[in-house]
Design a protein around this motif. Structure first.
Motif, mmCIF file in Angstrom:
data_model
loop_
_atom_site.group_PDB
_atom_site.id
_atom_site.type_symbol
_atom_site.label_atom_id
_atom_site.label_comp_id
_atom_site.label_asym_id
_atom_site.label_seq_id
_atom_site.Cartn_x
_atom_site.Cartn_y
_atom_site.Cartn_z
ATOM 1 N N UNK A 147 2.856 -3.794 -1.183
ATOM 2 C CA UNK A 147 2.765 -4.227 0.220
ATOM 3 C C UNK A 147 4.109 -4.732 0.720
ATOM 4 N N UNK A 192 -0.058 -4.492 6.578
ATOM 5 C CA UNK A 192 -0.039 -3.415 5.586
ATOM 6 C C UNK A 192 -0.894 -3.791 4.379
ATOM 7 N N UNK A 193 -0.765 -5.030 3.941
ATOM 8 C CA UNK A 193 -1.481 -5.477 2.745
ATOM 9 C C UNK A 193 -2.998 -5.378 2.915
ATOM 10 N N UNK A 231 6.637 -1.746 1.053
ATOM 11 C CA UNK A 231 6.309 -0.836 2.166
ATOM 12 C C UNK A 231 6.708 -1.475 3.495
ATOM 13 N N UNK A 232 6.308 -2.732 3.679
ATOM 14 C CA UNK A 232 6.636 -3.379 4.958
ATOM 15 C C UNK A 232 8.151 -3.564 5.077
ATOM 16 N N UNK A 287 8.196 -10.054 10.636
ATOM 17 C CA UNK A 287 8.354 -9.522 9.280
ATOM 18 C C UNK A 287 7.125 -9.773 8.420
ATOM 19 N N UNK A 334 9.769 -0.133 5.995
ATOM 20 C CA UNK A 334 9.534 0.229 7.398
ATOM 21 C C UNK A 334 10.345 -0.683 8.306
ATOM 22 N N UNK A 335 10.321 -1.963 7.986
ATOM 23 C CA UNK A 335 11.009 -2.961 8.821
ATOM 24 C C UNK A 335 12.516 -2.714 8.836
ATOM 25 N N UNK A 388 -2.961 -1.198 1.909
ATOM 26 C CA UNK A 388 -3.044 -1.440 0.459
ATOM 27 C C UNK A 388 -4.408 -2.013 0.079
ATOM 28 N N UNK A 402 1.037 1.537 12.587
ATOM 29 C CA UNK A 402 1.791 1.874 11.386
ATOM 30 C C UNK A 402 0.964 1.625 10.124
ATOM 31 N N UNK A 408 3.954 -7.760 9.570
ATOM 32 C CA UNK A 408 3.842 -6.363 9.140
ATOM 33 C C UNK A 408 3.366 -6.301 7.690
ATOM 34 N N UNK A 409 3.926 -7.170 6.852
ATOM 35 C CA UNK A 409 3.527 -7.182 5.437
ATOM 36 C C UNK A 409 2.044 -7.514 5.299
#
Lengths: 228, 204
Positions: B78, A100-101, B81-82, A93, B85-86, A105, A148, A96-97
């Motif tokens: 952020x 993405x960050x 978004x995560x 978890x 998706x998750x 972003x 992703x 992924x954040x």
């Protein structure tokens, strides 16, 4: 003299891009995530007037704001912004954040906060994406953060393109190919290209004008188009 | 369980936007499906075997999300978004054991055309669009893994508000050919598509 800011400039493609832009006569601000990594400092000894390392974590808003202030004290306008910083996909978890960050972003954070400095310049925004983010040709299997994050980046770039292209900005979305990069922490022995090979092709695309600026296309180092 | 219920196919409709979930549930129930509604926050029990899992995506974001140049809370973006998706990935992971025991082995994702990068002409709402595009990528990665294990998948851009030729429920229950010799439109079990309510294939 034209100015460029390149994120992820410590090593790999980012560092090779710094070298390319210096060779093309640019003044270069290099976003430095790992000041302990020696390459950028060594290169600065060769170009003390034209290369300026700037501490930068594209995943931190405070860090990007500090980088904007640093550059603004040194020059009035920035001509090109190259978003190259990225990380390999992290698991779980939080992974992924984090991915993405930084990968998606991070580019929005950089673009939005640097926009005031770019208004009087060449107005070119460049993003190093990947074929991994191309849904149409996705060949990997199972849930994965890295592809992703690059898909999310491509969407973010498209939204910025739609807003900023009518305001005179031009865009480059680049797939660097399979590069022997540092994405996993140390330099990979696997890959088709050295960072210098893809950086040379990227720099050429980043500084050249196109007749087709009104369409956003992801191109690779041969200039061939990749689908979203 | 009655004899009739034993004969019925079972669909799990997972999460998220409750109105969508209800209208989908109505469609399936009116077509003789046994419907189980689940969400990430409810403790409803997953049945032992299901034929289809429908994942209704929630791309909502409450924060300011205007065009580039307006103010954004990057950290909140952020996270959301995560999370968005998750949530979809977790929903699929929760349904997989029951799908494995069912006969239908179909995963259907209710999405939106706002997730099409090529088709995007808008300038704002980064978060919902990045969630949707990210889920589309994850769905393709999942398809690449599960297709060869006998699973079929559907991805539908719902535009019910504008009127549709086919509904999500209809598209999710349609079967297509696996024969690569068939015309492309009929052989789409061999590739993964995003379609809308006019049966149009949307660009990624």
């Amino acid at each position: 003299m034209k100015t460029v800011f390149i994120t992820g400039a410590d090593r790999g493609i980012g560092f090779a891009l710094v070298q390319e832009f210096l060779n093309h006569g640019f003044r270069v601000f290099g976003g430095q995530f790992m000041p302990e990594w020696p390459q950028l400092a060594q290169l600065q000894e060769k170009y003390p007037d034209r290369l300026h390392p700037v501490l930068l974590d594209v995943g931190s808003t405070k860090s990007v704001e500090a980088a904007v202030r640093h550059v603004a004290m040194d020059c009035e306008t920035l001509d090109i912004l190259v978003n190259c910083a990225g990380i390999g996909g992290r698991a779980g978890n939080d992974g992924l954040a984090e991915t993405i960050n930084v990968n998606a972003i991070g580019a929005l954070r950089m673009t939005e906060l640097f926009l005031p400095l770019m208004e009087g310049g060449m107005k070119r925004l460049c993003y190093v994406s990947s074929e991994a983010g191309s849904i149409g040709v996705a060949h990997r299997e199972g849930f994965s953060a890295y592809p992703t994050s690059k898909t999310a980046l491509n969407m973010g770039v498209k939204l910025m393109f739609n807003e900023l292209r009518p305001k005179g900005y031009t865009f480059r979305l680049y797939h660097p190919g399979w590069v022997r990069s540092y994405m996993q922490g140390k330099k990979s022995t696997m890959g088709k290209y050295e960072p210098e090979e893809t950086a040379a092709a990227a720099c050429e695309q980043f500084i050249s004008d196109r007749e087709w600026e009104d369409v956003l296309v992801m191109t690779d180092l041969k200039g061939e188009a990749w689908p979203f | 369980m009655t004899c009739r219920e034993k004969m019925m196919k079972t669909v799990v409709i997972y999460r998220t936007a409750l109105l969508v979930q209800d209208s989908l549930a109505d469609w399936f129930e009116s077509h003789d499906w046994n419907v189980i509604k689940l969400s990430a926050v409810e403790e409803t029990q997953m049945p032992e075997a299901v034929d289809m899992a429908v994942i209704a995506v929630d791309p909502s974001y409450e924060g300011a999300d205007g065009p580039v140049g307006s103010a954004h809370d990057y950290d909140a973006m952020s996270r959301r978004i995560s999370e968005g998706i998750r949530e979809a990935c977790v929903a699929v992971e929760r349904c997989l054991p029951a799908l494995e025991k069912g006969e239908g082995k179909r995963i259907a994702i209710l999405s939106d055309r706002a997730g099409s990068i090529r088709g995007c002409t808008e300038r704002d709402r980064f978060v919902p669009r990045m969630i949707l595009a990210g889920i589309h990528m994850e769905a393709v990665l999942l398809y690449n893994q599960l297709h060869k294990k006998g699973y079929t998948m559907r991805l539908f851009a719902d535009n019910a508000m504008e009127g549709q030729m086919i509904s999500a429920g209809e598209y999710f229950t349609m079967d297509f050919s696996f024969d690569p010799e068939d015309a492309y439109i009929h052989s789409e079990e061999n590739r993964f598509l995003l379609r809308d309510g006019s049966f149009t294939e949307l660009p990624w």
